[in-house]
Design a protein around this motif. Structure first.
Motif, short mmCIF file in Angstrom:
data_model
loop_
_atom_site.label_atom_id
_atom_site.label_comp_id
_atom_site.label_asym_id
_atom_site.label_seq_id
_atom_site.Cartn_x
_atom_site.Cartn_y
_atom_site.Cartn_z
N LEU A 246 0.79 -1.42 -0.11
CA LEU A 246 -0.01 0.13 -0.05
C LEU A 246 0.65 1.39 -0.08
O LEU A 246 0.48 2.27 -0.52
CB LEU A 246 -0.80 -0.07 1.35
CG LEU A 246 -2.28 -1.07 1.12
CD1 LEU A 246 -2.69 -1.21 2.41
CD2 LEU A 246 -3.00 -0.43 0.03
N TYR A 247 1.87 1.19 0.99
CA TYR A 247 2.74 2.33 0.82
C TYR A 247 3.49 2.65 -0.63
O TYR A 247 3.69 3.59 -0.87
CB TYR A 247 3.64 2.38 1.88
CG TYR A 247 4.80 3.57 2.25
CD1 TYR A 247 4.08 4.92 2.54
CD2 TYR A 247 5.82 3.41 2.28
CE1 TYR A 247 4.63 6.06 2.86
CE2 TYR A 247 6.68 4.70 2.62
CZ TYR A 247 5.97 5.94 2.74
OH TYR A 247 6.72 7.13 3.11
N ALA A 248 4.07 1.52 -1.14
CA ALA A 248 4.64 1.47 -2.48
C ALA A 248 3.70 2.17 -3.63
O ALA A 248 4.12 3.15 -4.42
CB ALA A 248 5.03 0.17 -3.01
N GLU A 249 2.50 1.76 -3.34
CA GLU A 249 1.37 2.17 -4.33
C GLU A 249 1.09 3.63 -4.08
O GLU A 249 0.98 4.56 -5.19
CB GLU A 249 0.19 1.56 -4.27
CG GLU A 249 -1.14 2.07 -4.83
CD GLU A 249 -2.40 1.37 -4.54
OE1 GLU A 249 -3.15 1.78 -3.49
OE2 GLU A 249 -2.68 0.17 -5.11
N ARG A 250 1.14 4.33 -2.95
CA ARG A 250 1.20 5.66 -2.54
C ARG A 250 2.21 6.45 -3.31
O ARG A 250 1.87 7.36 -3.89
CB ARG A 250 0.88 5.95 -1.15
CG ARG A 250 0.61 7.24 -0.80
CD ARG A 250 0.30 7.35 0.56
NE ARG A 250 -0.12 8.61 1.35
CZ ARG A 250 -1.57 9.00 1.28
NH1 ARG A 250 -2.51 8.04 0.74
NH2 ARG A 250 -2.10 10.04 1.70
N LEU A 251 3.45 5.74 -3.07
CA LEU A 251 4.68 6.57 -3.51
C LEU A 251 4.61 6.65 -5.13
O LEU A 251 5.03 7.51 -5.63
CB LEU A 251 5.91 5.87 -3.13
CG LEU A 251 6.05 6.23 -1.52
CD1 LEU A 251 7.52 5.30 -1.08
CD2 LEU A 251 6.07 7.56 -1.00
N SER A 252 4.24 5.38 -5.91
CA SER A 252 4.23 5.31 -7.36
C SER A 252 3.19 6.11 -7.74
O SER A 252 3.31 6.90 -8.89
CB SER A 252 4.28 3.73 -7.41
OG SER A 252 3.08 3.25 -7.30
N LEU A 253 2.01 6.06 -7.35
CA LEU A 253 0.80 6.57 -7.83
C LEU A 253 0.67 8.11 -7.38
O LEU A 253 0.15 8.90 -8.13
CB LEU A 253 -0.44 6.07 -7.60
CG LEU A 253 -0.79 4.52 -8.07
CD1 LEU A 253 -2.12 4.06 -7.41
CD2 LEU A 253 -0.67 4.58 -9.51
N GLY A 254 1.27 8.45 -6.17
CA GLY A 254 0.89 9.69 -5.65
C GLY A 254 -0.30 9.62 -4.79
O GLY A 254 -1.25 8.74 -4.95
N ALA A 255 -0.49 10.48 -3.57
CA ALA A 255 -1.27 10.37 -2.84
C ALA A 255 -2.74 10.84 -3.16
O ALA A 255 -3.82 10.13 -2.90
CB ALA A 255 -1.11 11.36 -1.57
N GLU A 256 -2.95 11.61 -4.21
CA GLU A 256 -4.03 12.02 -4.69
C GLU A 256 -4.79 10.87 -5.45
O GLU A 256 -5.96 10.68 -5.58
CB GLU A 256 -3.97 13.39 -5.45
CG GLU A 256 -5.24 13.73 -6.10
CD GLU A 256 -6.20 14.28 -4.98
OE1 GLU A 256 -7.37 14.21 -5.03
OE2 GLU A 256 -5.79 14.74 -4.11
#
Length: 268
Positions: A246-256
């Motif tokens: 989930l954290y990797a997804e946030r970093l790769s996609l961006g928080a928004e």
């Protein structure tokens, strides 16, 4: 020279697993909990001292830590005590919200404050604060829980920069789901008819089948041990496959983008 760790919330789950791991590594462990008279395991171990501490009681925090520091030099403080408050905001009573914030946030702040001068004077020491995946990203029915865990993360990041001049480290360990009875023992759930569908959908993540896929508390304890001993100038340690994904997804996609993806999951 033997090192000493001070742990809050050591009676069960991650706190107890961490106490046992550090003891097995030769550390002196000061394991604190609300009801030490009920403890039957840690108080049988060599180099483990079990003490009463309710992190919602500011006077007890000050008196207990003052007494500890008169006898021991502490090397690591693990702020682990906490619980989950789950439910739509509209389903929660004010007293539930206040208790959550007092335990999960004020407890960390007050315990940390009580140790700062000790670490500053010895010019070393490490605070390790337990947050959560939901201290890195928001999720429905977790608004107050996330409020406390995001706050602990921000508190830790700021404190790390404040105390670096004294040789003090502040670190955050953010676990995902764990194979403990946290969902039963340490979770308070609010209910509201208007949010039944949402609550039902979210609750699938706390099913026995899902919990069985989560990370063992012992594995998270190992990450806490590494954070305590690796001498790395690192702030955050994300613990568990689900948390890292989930954290990797946030970093790769961006928080928004991640926020919009989560919202789309719960648009009924």
């Amino acid at each position: 020279m033997q090192k000493t760790i001070f742990i809050t919330g050591a009676s069960t789950g991650l706190g107890k697993s961490t106490a046992k791991l550090f003891q097995s590594k030769g550390w002196q462990v000061i394991a604190t909990m609300r009801n030490p008279e009920k403890e039957t395991e840690l108080n049988q171990l060599e180099n483990v001292i079990v003490l009463p501490l309710d992190v919602t009681n500011s006077e007890q925090i000050d008196s207990t830590i003052k007494s500890v520091l008169e006898k021991y030099s502490i090397d690591v403080v693990l702020n682990n005590a906490g619980y989950g408050l789950i439910g739509a905001l509209e389903s929660l009573e004010n007293h539930q919200i206040e208790r959550q914030i007092t335990t999960n946030l004020f407890g960390v702040i007050r315990v940390s404050k009580a140790f700062v001068s000790h670490f500053r004077e010895k010019k070393s020491g490490t605070f390790i604060n337990i947050t959560s995946t939901f201290g890195l990203m928001g999720f429905p029915t977790c608004s107050i829980y996330s409020a406390t865990k995001f706050a602990v993360d921000g508190f830790s990041e700021s404190l790390a920069s404040e105390l670096v001049q004294f040789g003090i480290q502040v670190k955050v360990v953010a676990p995902g789901g764990m194979k403990t009875d946290f969902a039963i023992r340490s979770m308070e759930v609010g209910q509201h008819k208007a949010y039944e569908k949402l609550t039902l959908e979210v609750s699938k993540g706390y099913s026995a089948e899902q919990i069985d896929n989560y990370t063992k508390a012992e594995e998270v304890a190992q990450i806490i041990y590494e954070a305590s001993t690796d001498n790395k100038n690192q702030l955050r340690y994300v613990a568990g496959k689900d948390a890292n994904a989930l954290y990797a997804e946030r970093l790769s996609l961006g928080a928004e983008t991640q926020v919009q993806n989560i919202k789309s999951m719960f648009t009924f």
